[in-house]
Structure formats: structure tokens, C-alpha cells
Design an enzyme around this catalytic site. Structure first.
Site, PDB file in Angstrom:
ATOM      1  N   CYS A   1      -4.707  12.989  13.460  1.00  0.00           N
ATOM      2  CA  CYS A   1      -5.388  11.763  13.052  1.00  0.00           C
ATOM      3  C   CYS A   1      -5.428  10.813  14.233  1.00  0.00           C
ATOM      4  O   CYS A   1      -4.888  11.109  15.286  1.00  0.00           O
ATOM      5  CB  CYS A   1      -4.739  11.154  11.823  1.00  0.00           C
ATOM      6  SG  CYS A   1      -3.379  10.072  12.164  1.00  0.00           S
TER       7      CYS A   1
ATOM      8  N   LYS B   1       0.825  -1.217   0.000  1.00  0.00           N
ATOM      9  CA  LYS B   1       0.000   0.000   0.000  1.00  0.00           C
ATOM     10  C   LYS B   1       0.856   1.263   0.000  1.00  0.00           C
ATOM     11  O   LYS B   1       0.661   2.167  -0.816  1.00  0.00           O
ATOM     12  CB  LYS B   1      -0.905   0.012   1.250  1.00  0.00           C
ATOM     13  CG  LYS B   1      -1.569   1.353   1.491  1.00  0.00           C
ATOM     14  CD  LYS B   1      -2.433   1.350   2.735  1.00  0.00           C
ATOM     15  CE  LYS B   1      -1.695   1.515   4.036  1.00  0.00           C
ATOM     16  NZ  LYS B   1      -1.555   2.868   4.567  1.00  0.00           N
ATOM     17  N   ASN B   2       1.791   1.343   0.948  1.00  0.00           N
ATOM     18  CA  ASN B   2       2.504   2.607   1.127  1.00  0.00           C
ATOM     19  C   ASN B   2       3.506   2.893   0.008  1.00  0.00           C
ATOM     20  O   ASN B   2       3.921   4.038  -0.165  1.00  0.00           O
ATOM     21  CB  ASN B   2       3.166   2.660   2.507  1.00  0.00           C
ATOM     22  CG  ASN B   2       2.124   2.785   3.607  1.00  0.00           C
ATOM     23  OD1 ASN B   2       0.966   3.111   3.331  1.00  0.00           O
ATOM     24  ND2 ASN B   2       2.507   2.503   4.838  1.00  0.00           N
TER      25      ASN B   2
ATOM     26  N   ASP C   1       3.814  -0.069  12.234  1.00  0.00           N
ATOM     27  CA  ASP C   1       2.613  -0.607  11.588  1.00  0.00           C
ATOM     28  C   ASP C   1       2.344  -2.067  11.951  1.00  0.00           C
ATOM     29  O   ASP C   1       1.341  -2.637  11.518  1.00  0.00           O
ATOM     30  CB  ASP C   1       2.724  -0.463  10.062  1.00  0.00           C
ATOM     31  CG  ASP C   1       2.647   0.994   9.623  1.00  0.00           C
ATOM     32  OD1 ASP C   1       2.226   1.839  10.434  1.00  0.00           O
ATOM     33  OD2 ASP C   1       3.016   1.287   8.469  1.00  0.00           O
TER      34      ASP C   1
ATOM     35  N   GLN D   1       8.417  18.988   8.705  1.00  0.00           N
ATOM     36  CA  GLN D   1       9.642  18.561   8.014  1.00  0.00           C
ATOM     37  C   GLN D   1       9.460  18.552   6.491  1.00  0.00           C
ATOM     38  O   GLN D   1      10.400  18.815   5.748  1.00  0.00           O
ATOM     39  CB  GLN D   1      10.088  17.178   8.497  1.00  0.00           C
ATOM     40  CG  GLN D   1      10.457  17.142   9.967  1.00  0.00           C
ATOM     41  CD  GLN D   1      11.577  18.118  10.294  1.00  0.00           C
ATOM     42  OE1 GLN D   1      12.649  18.082   9.679  1.00  0.00           O
ATOM     43  NE2 GLN D   1      11.328  18.997  11.237  1.00  0.00           N
TER      44      GLN D   1
ATOM     45  N   ARG E   1      -8.878   0.006   4.098  1.00  0.00           N
ATOM     46  CA  ARG E   1      -7.886   0.984   3.633  1.00  0.00           C
ATOM     47  C   ARG E   1      -6.570   0.299   3.300  1.00  0.00           C
ATOM     48  O   ARG E   1      -5.841   0.768   2.426  1.00  0.00           O
ATOM     49  CB  ARG E   1      -7.626   2.032   4.723  1.00  0.00           C
ATOM     50  CG  ARG E   1      -8.820   2.889   5.039  1.00  0.00           C
ATOM     51  CD  ARG E   1      -8.462   3.975   5.999  1.00  0.00           C
ATOM     52  NE  ARG E   1      -7.397   4.809   5.432  1.00  0.00           N
ATOM     53  CZ  ARG E   1      -6.967   5.940   5.965  1.00  0.00           C
ATOM     54  NH1 ARG E   1      -7.505   6.376   7.074  1.00  0.00           N
ATOM     55  NH2 ARG E   1      -6.013   6.638   5.398  1.00  0.00           N
TER      56      ARG E   1
ATOM     57  N   ARG F   1       0.839  14.112  14.152  1.00  0.00           N
ATOM     58  CA  ARG F   1       1.439  13.974  12.825  1.00  0.00           C
ATOM     59  C   ARG F   1       1.617  15.298  12.089  1.00  0.00           C
ATOM     60  O   ARG F   1       0.982  15.541  11.060  1.00  0.00           O
ATOM     61  CB  ARG F   1       0.631  12.973  11.992  1.00  0.00           C
ATOM     62  CG  ARG F   1       0.562  11.620  12.637  1.00  0.00           C
ATOM     63  CD  ARG F   1      -0.209  10.622  11.845  1.00  0.00           C
ATOM     64  NE  ARG F   1       0.549  10.062  10.731  1.00  0.00           N
ATOM     65  CZ  ARG F   1       0.071   9.141   9.912  1.00  0.00           C
ATOM     66  NH1 ARG F   1      -1.154   8.692  10.082  1.00  0.00           N
ATOM     67  NH2 ARG F   1       0.808   8.679   8.926  1.00  0.00           N
TER      68      ARG F   1
HETATM   69  N1  EPU Z   1       6.759  13.805  11.891  1.00  0.00           N
HETATM   70  C1  EPU Z   1       7.038  15.093  12.289  1.00  0.00           C
HETATM   71  N2  EPU Z   1       7.115  16.071  11.324  1.00  0.00           N
HETATM   72  C2  EPU Z   1       6.937  15.796  10.000  1.00  0.00           C
HETATM   73  C3  EPU Z   1       6.655  14.475   9.604  1.00  0.00           C
HETATM   74  C4  EPU Z   1       6.586  13.485  10.585  1.00  0.00           C
HETATM   75  O1  EPU Z   1       7.190  15.379  13.469  1.00  0.00           O
HETATM   76  O2  EPU Z   1       7.014  16.715   9.186  1.00  0.00           O
HETATM   77  C5  EPU Z   1       6.665  12.743  12.913  1.00  0.00           C
HETATM   78  C6  EPU Z   1       5.292  12.079  12.940  1.00  0.00           C
HETATM   79  O3  EPU Z   1       4.375  12.823  13.708  1.00  0.00           O
HETATM   80  C7  EPU Z   1       5.599  10.732  13.523  1.00  0.00           C
HETATM   81  C8  EPU Z   1       7.007  10.442  12.980  1.00  0.00           C
HETATM   82  O4  EPU Z   1       7.542  11.691  12.567  1.00  0.00           O
HETATM   83  O5  EPU Z   1       5.649  10.819  14.907  1.00  0.00           O
HETATM   84  C9  EPU Z   1       7.068   9.484  11.808  1.00  0.00           C
HETATM   85  O6  EPU Z   1       6.115   9.873  10.822  1.00  0.00           O
HETATM   86  P1  EPU Z   1       6.357   9.620   9.276  1.00  0.00           P
HETATM   87  O7  EPU Z   1       6.395  10.924   8.580  1.00  0.00           O
HETATM   88  O8  EPU Z   1       7.524   8.717   9.105  1.00  0.00           O
HETATM   89  O9  EPU Z   1       5.034   8.865   8.875  1.00  0.00           O
HETATM   90  P2  EPU Z   1       4.187   9.044   7.543  1.00  0.00           P
HETATM   91  O10 EPU Z   1       5.093   9.239   6.383  1.00  0.00           O
HETATM   92  O11 EPU Z   1       3.102  10.022   7.782  1.00  0.00           O
HETATM   93  C10 EPU Z   1       4.252   6.517   6.870  1.00  0.00           C
HETATM   94  C11 EPU Z   1       3.239   5.452   6.604  1.00  0.00           C
HETATM   95  C12 EPU Z   1       2.574   5.048   7.910  1.00  0.00           C
HETATM   96  C13 EPU Z   1       3.659   4.558   8.865  1.00  0.00           C
HETATM   97  C14 EPU Z   1       4.723   5.630   9.062  1.00  0.00           C
HETATM   98  C15 EPU Z   1       5.898   5.191   9.926  1.00  0.00           C
HETATM   99  C16 EPU Z   1       2.542   5.973   4.361  1.00  0.00           C
HETATM  100  C17 EPU Z   1       1.478   6.436   3.442  1.00  0.00           C
HETATM  101  N3  EPU Z   1       2.257   5.945   5.661  1.00  0.00           N
HETATM  102  O12 EPU Z   1       3.533   7.609   7.431  1.00  0.00           O
HETATM  103  O13 EPU Z   1       1.689   3.992   7.587  1.00  0.00           O
HETATM  104  O14 EPU Z   1       3.079   4.248  10.109  1.00  0.00           O
HETATM  105  O15 EPU Z   1       5.246   6.027   7.771  1.00  0.00           O
HETATM  106  O16 EPU Z   1       6.494   4.076   9.392  1.00  0.00           O
HETATM  107  O17 EPU Z   1       3.614   5.591   3.918  1.00  0.00           O
HETATM  108  C18 EPU Z   1      -0.158   2.572   7.913  1.00  0.00           C
HETATM  109  O18 EPU Z   1       0.126   2.038   6.814  1.00  0.00           O
HETATM  110  O19 EPU Z   1      -0.981   2.070   8.722  1.00  0.00           O
HETATM  111  C19 EPU Z   1       0.519   3.812   8.294  1.00  0.00           C
HETATM  112  C20 EPU Z   1       0.047   4.629   9.231  1.00  0.00           C
END
Ligand code: EPU
Length: 421
Positions: A117, A22-23, A305, A126, A397, A122
Site C-alpha cells: 500500500c 476509526k480504527n 498516524d 504475523q 477515509r 505491510r
Molecule cells: N507488520 C509485519 N507483519 C505483520 C503485520 C505488521 O511486518 O504481520 C509490520 C507492518 O508492515 C508495519 C508494522 O508491522 O511496519 C506495524 O503495522 P501494524 O500491523 O501495527 O499496522 P496495522 O494494524 O496494519 C494499524 C492502523 C494504522 C496504523 C498502524 C500503526 C488500523 C485499521 N490501522 O495498522 O492506521 O498506522 O496500526 O499504528 O487500525 C491510519 O489510520 O491512517 C492507519 C494507517
């Protein structure tokens, strides 16, 4: 709203093929915006999140056709609004990763801020800081991020925190910047590597994906591609736990074993046999699972995850397990529901102490987010009696037709359309 009913207590046996990730799929859909040529994606999982991303691409002006094989033609995007609206971003946060590609390719983008969320605040600071480093002018107006840049320029940027989406957004933008970018403290997840592979196939010049420093030499244009999506390590891990807790014997065909080392290590520590076979990963559950301590970490650590799913294994295991969530601040929503099924779980801050073995008992439970829902399905597979899971749309999802696939390997599981009569 659909619901799922599971009669627990059946051993799982047989083979099940792992679907596309998915991701990875969602991000490659976004990457298709970096070119005006057509992209074909294969082995796409049929999921509501992927459909939502297709809807967003259509709103942006793309022609999108198919499902398992997805054809995306972005030729008309230039005449569109270049806007990701709130109604789509709020249903799926990954929508914000159209920001980098739109800005880099068209010089502007307007993307709704996602808001919080179910699993945490989140923030996207960054993503924005990284794009700013590449020269984007950014304003927050009426809940939207408005970004502009005539042409992005390559730059150095160090992420304050490891972020998968942030890395992907900035990496995509840097592909079309003028000059070289050096991104440090980047995420190393397989989905970042997969996206880099795709971008390179499209003509980008990227080095270092899969390590914590990525270098990107910007090019003037990228072209379309035909790509088959890698198998989903989280779907594979979820099904591995299903086999483990039911004392089952299941071959996970095409499981991406090389991306599952941390998961396999924990399963083995719990007494599960994991055998790498030519067709995939064979998982054999023991008569008695043993307790394991797990802390979620960025890749190659244990994935957040899989935290909810491993908690069900811990509840079935003998002894006390400590499960620590370090990535998201609110990812224990499954705990009260598992407790309703009899699990002995005590949450203290970011950690949960799970005492087992517990004979789970069936209950009506409510799915709260994607991976929490998966944990409820797993609990239902071993609980005595008939478990009913409500709000199944969370599951849809990220897991394609989970009930059909589990039924194929021996689970007594059925989906009912609509609410209970
Ligand atoms: N974070 C920040 N600032 C930012 C971005 C992230 O503080 O600008 C923090 C987040 O709040 C969190 C941490 O950094 O505490 C990690 O977040 P990350 O950005 O890595 O997560 P994401 O890219 O939003 C993806 C996956 C998630 C998975 C996470 C961590 C996708 C579409 N989603 O989310 O997948 O949990 O990486 O591995 O790739 C799922 O599939 O169930 C899911 C939630």
C-alpha cells in the site's frame, strides 16, 4: 472527484467535538462476526472506511443498517461464502481482520491478500503465524489466504514484531478457541484495549489488554452487544495541530487525553499550551512555535498516524526538527507536496530534517494517503493564499466532514464536488 480549497491565515477558535475512533470502529465491526447475535455500535464516525467495512460485512451475509448508530445482524453469515474478496480488501487493508473472527466462528475463511500500500509493504505474516499457532491450516491460493480449523485451540504465541492488526486478529480468534492462549509482545494501542473491552462485553475472558502480554481463556460462544465507540486520538491530535499552528484557541471536546500523552508532550515541547479541562483538551497555539524532534513508536510512543501532521508543525517552528518514522518504510509521501508549498524538508532514509520557520505558500497539491492528506489540510490553514487539495477521497477515509468542522472554528475551507471546470 472532490477537491478542497483553503484560504490560509485564519486563527482557529471555538469548540469541536471529537468523533468516534476509526480504527476502533473498524475492528469492532469485524468482532461482530464472532457471534450470531445482533450488535449495535454507537458514536460511529461517518467515514468511507467504515462504509467499506459495512459493505464487506454485507457481502459476508450480515444485515447492516444505519451510520452514526450501526446495527449489524450476522445471523445469515453461516450460509454465505465466508470470503473477503480482493475488490474490498485492496481498498481497505483492515478487511483482513475478518480472518480471525470468521475462522474462529465458522471454521474456515477465504481472504484476499492485501498487497502493498502507499505507506509500505505491510506484510501479514504475523497474523498468519499467530492463527497457525492456534491450529489454523493455511494455504495461499490464487492471491487468497485460505484458512481452516475445526476448532482452534489455545496456545502461546510471541509476535516477532509489534502489530496492531495482528494482535487484534489473533486475539479475536483466541476468544473462541478451546483452552487458554498467551499472546506476547502484543500491541498496546488504545484500539487494542477498546477491542478487548468489547470482546469482554460479548462474553470473552481476556486479561492484560493494554500491556504487552494478553491472556485469553477461550469460551464456546459469544453474544451480541451495544457499545459506544471511544473518541479518536488521531483526529484529536490533527485538530490540536491545527489550533497550534494557527495560533488558535480550540477546545477539543471529549478528546481522549489519557491516550494522547506522547502527542501532548510534543506539542508542549513546541510551546503549545495544552490544558485538560472538564469537557476535553484546550489547545492554545503560541505566537512562535519551537522545533521538536519526534520519532514514531508503537503506543504509548508517538503515533505514526500523526507523523505527517507534526511535520507541518515542525515546518512552522523556529529551528531544526528531526522527524523519524520507525513503523512504516514509505510514510514520507507528503514531503514532496509540502515542499511544493515551500517547506524546507530533507529526507534521509527513515528521517526527515525540517528547518523552520517557513512561511508556507499556497499551491495545488495532491493527497496520497489518509494522514498525508491531513497534513496538506493543515499546511493549507497557514499558507499564504488559496491551497487546493486534490484526491480528497483519501481524507474522507478517516476524517468525517473535516471541512465543516474546521469551518465551524474559523477556517476558510470549502469542498467542491467534482473536478475543476
Ligand atoms: N507488520 C509485519 N507483519 C505483520 C503485520 C505488521 O511486518 O504481520 C509490520 C507492518 O508492515 C508495519 C508494522 O508491522 O511496519 C506495524 O503495522 P501494524 O500491523 O501495527 O499496522 P496495522 O494494524 O496494519 C494499524 C492502523 C494504522 C496504523 C498502524 C500503526 C488500523 C485499521 N490501522 O495498522 O492506521 O498506522 O496500526 O499504528 O487500525 C491510519 O489510520 O491512517 C492507519 C494507517
Amino acid at each position: 472527484m472532490d477537491r478542497i480549497v483553503i484560504e490560509g491565515g485564519h486563527r482557529l477558535r471555538g469548540r469541536v467535538r471529537i468523533n468516534g475512533a476509526k480504527n476502533a470502529a473498524l475492528l469492532i465491526q469485524c468482532a461482530s462476526l464472532l457471534t450470531d447475535q445482533a450488535t449495535t455500535l454507537r458514536h460511529v464516525p461517518i467515514l468511507s472506511d467504515v462504509a467499506t467495512m459495512s459493505r464487506l460485512l454485507e457481502r459476508l451475509g450480515c444485515a447492516v443498517e444505519g451510520d452514526r448508530t450501526l446495527a449489524i445482524d450476522p445471523a445469515a453469515v453461516a450460509q454465505g461464502s465466508l470470503e473477503a474478496p480482493y475488490d474490498l480488501v485492496k481498498t481497505m487493508r483492515a478487511s483482513i481482520t475478518v480472518m480471525g473472527p470468521l475462522l474462529a466462528r465458522y471454521g474456515r475463511a477465504r481472504v484476499s491478500l492485501p498487497g502493498g500500500c502507499a505507506i509500505g509493504a505491510r506484510p501479514i505474516d504475523q497474523h498468519l503465524k499467530g492463527l497457525e499457532a492456534l491450529g489454523a491450516k493455511i494455504q495461499l491460493v490464487h492471491g487468497y489466504v485460505e484458512l481452516r480449523a475445526k476448532r482452534l485451540r489455545g496456545a502461546g504465541f510471541v509476535f516477532d514484531t509489534v502489530t496492531v492488526g495482528g494482535t487484534q486478529n489473533v486475539m479475536m480468534a483466541a476468544c473462541l478457541a478451546k483452552g487458554t492462549s498467551r499472546l506476547e509482545n502484543v500491541a498496546r494501542e488504545p484500539e487494542v484495549q477498546e477491542l478487548a473491552t468489547v470482546l469482554v462485553k460479548m462474553g470473552a475472558r481476556i486479561r492484560g489488554a493494554g500491556t504487552s502480554v494478553i491472556e485469553i481463556e477461550g469460551v464456546d460462544a459469544l453474544h451480541g452487544l451495544d457499545h459506544s465507540i471511544l473518541p479518536d486520538r488521531i483526529e484529536a491530535g490533527t485538530l490540536a495541530v491545527a489550533a497550534a499552528i494557527t495560533r488558535g484557541d480550540v477546545l477539543l471536546e471529549d478528546a481522549p487525553v489519557d491516550h494522547m500523552h506522547a502527542q501532548i508532550a510534543k506539542l508542549e515541547e513546541a510551546g503549545v499550551q495544552c490544558r485538560v479541562e472538564p469537557d476535553g483538551l484546550r489547545v492554545i497555539g503560541p505566537e512562535q512555535l519551537e522545533a521538536v524532534d519526534v520519532a514514531t513508536q508503537p503506543y504509548p510512543g508517538f503515533p505514526t498516524d500523526m507523523q505527517a501532521q507534526i511535520m507541518v508543525l515542525a515546518a512552522c517552528a523556529r529551528g531544526q526538527s528531526l522527524v523519524t518514522e520507525t513503523i512504516f518504510e514509505n510514510r514520507f509521501m507528503h514531503v514532496p507536496e509540502l515542499a511544493r508549498m515551500g517547506a524546507d524538508i530533507h529526507v534521509n532514509g527513515h528521517s526527515a530534517i525540517v528547518r523552520g520557520p517557513t512561511k508556507l505558500s499556497a499551491a495545488t497539491v495532491m493527497a496520497t494517503d489518509l494522514r498525508a492528506s491531513a497534513s496538506l489540510v493543515l499546511a493549507g490553514l497557514v499558507a499564504a493564499g488559496s491551497t487546493e487539495i486534490l484526491r480528497v477521497y483519501h481524507l474522507d477515509r478517516g476524517y468525517e466532514a473535516i471541512e465543516k468542522r474546521l469551518r465551524k472554528i474559523g477556517a476558510q475551507i470549502k469542498r467542491y464536488h467534482g473536478a475543476r471546470a
